[in-house]
Design an enzyme around this catalytic site. Structure first.
Site, mmCIF file in Angstrom:
data_model
loop_
_atom_site.group_PDB
_atom_site.id
_atom_site.type_symbol
_atom_site.label_atom_id
_atom_site.label_comp_id
_atom_site.label_asym_id
_atom_site.label_seq_id
_atom_site.Cartn_x
_atom_site.Cartn_y
_atom_site.Cartn_z
ATOM 1 N N SER A 17 40.800 58.642 46.270
ATOM 2 C CA SER A 17 39.499 58.027 45.655
ATOM 3 C C SER A 17 39.923 56.572 45.026
ATOM 4 O O SER A 17 39.389 55.522 45.034
ATOM 5 C CB SER A 17 38.827 58.816 44.753
ATOM 6 O OG SER A 17 39.820 59.319 43.572
ATOM 7 N N ASP A 61 38.508 58.815 32.741
ATOM 8 C CA ASP A 61 38.707 60.294 32.981
ATOM 9 C C ASP A 61 40.332 60.836 32.925
ATOM 10 O O ASP A 61 40.803 61.865 33.573
ATOM 11 C CB ASP A 61 38.046 60.915 34.071
ATOM 12 C CG ASP A 61 38.709 60.330 35.530
ATOM 13 O OD1 ASP A 61 39.182 59.457 35.400
ATOM 14 O OD2 ASP A 61 38.070 60.792 36.502
ATOM 15 N N HIS A 83 40.861 58.244 37.222
ATOM 16 C CA HIS A 83 40.226 57.046 37.840
ATOM 17 C C HIS A 83 40.247 55.685 36.979
ATOM 18 O O HIS A 83 39.723 55.900 36.061
ATOM 19 C CB HIS A 83 38.797 57.142 38.224
ATOM 20 C CG HIS A 83 38.759 58.534 39.311
ATOM 21 N ND1 HIS A 83 38.404 60.036 38.867
ATOM 22 C CD2 HIS A 83 38.834 58.538 40.709
ATOM 23 C CE1 HIS A 83 38.606 60.416 39.982
ATOM 24 N NE2 HIS A 83 38.767 59.535 40.973
#
Length: 211
Positions: A16, A186, A189
């Site tokens: 991601s 977090d 990310h």
């Protein structure tokens, strides 16, 4: 020393953090993170090189997921440089899904990706360390699992004569300048500033200066 050559094709691969919200229906879309920032900086600084950038990061991926799609999403694209940023989900799934990736499986799977890339394409490699910051508090416990995987990435970089972007240390140093959540809300990310940190480190590792 600038390591890029005219008409190089650079492929960003990973999870991601690389995906960064790219449009899967548009093969040229680079997402909104460090691949886009890097492409912009390289294009601005070295327009004469005519570099092509591709992003095939997919959110949630682990090494085994890259293995399953490496032919289509790497080898078939015939990049001259392959930039790999993988590993945090191989750690994270141990803690949120009780689905760990052993160090041996991580290292062997990663090695197989690099072997295929060198044997099929003879592409140059640049490996990015996974990182985690100590926010929220539970991320501190991840070190037991992630640190050996970071060491494995460093060893693979040496084994395959790849460039290494030492992100774990760079993010730790950045978190001494501003709180960890500023760089990664977090702990995983990156924020826009975190993505810019990655892009700058990638550029510096490649020997690319700003003009």
């Amino acid at each position: 020393m600038n390591r890029l050559q005219k008409d190089d094709i650079i492929l960003f691969q990973g999870d991601s953090i690389t995906d960064a919200g790219r449009d899967r229906n548009n093969p040229a879309d680079l997402g909104k993170g460090y691949p886009l920032m890097t492409a912009g900086l390289v294009g601005m600084s070295h327009p004469e090189l005519n570099i092509t950038f591709l992003n095939r990061g997919i959110s949630g991926n682990r090494v085994k997921d890259l293995q399953a799609r490496w032919q289509e999403d790497c080898l078939d694209l015939k990049p001259t440089w392959v930039s790999v940023y993988i590993g945090i989900n191989d750690c994270w799934r141990r803690y949120d899904s009780q689905d760990p990736t052993s160090l041996g499986d991580f290292q062997q799977g990663y090695r197989e990706l690099l072997e295929q890339t060198k044997e099929t394409l003879d592409a140059k490699l640049i490996l990015l360390e996974p990182f985690v910051l100590p926010y929220p508090e539970d991320r501190k416990a991840w070190r037991e699992d992630l640190d050996p995987k970071i060491t494995a990435v460093r060893e693979l970089a040496a084994e395959f004569d790849a460039l290494l972007v030492p992100l774990d240390g760079l993010f730790a140093a950045a978190a001494a300048r501003r709180e960890p959540a500023y760089w990664a809300p977090d702990g995983v990310h990156p924020s826009p500033a975190g993505h810019a940190l990655i892009a700058r480190a990638w550029m510096e590792t490649m020997g690319l200066g700003f003009k």
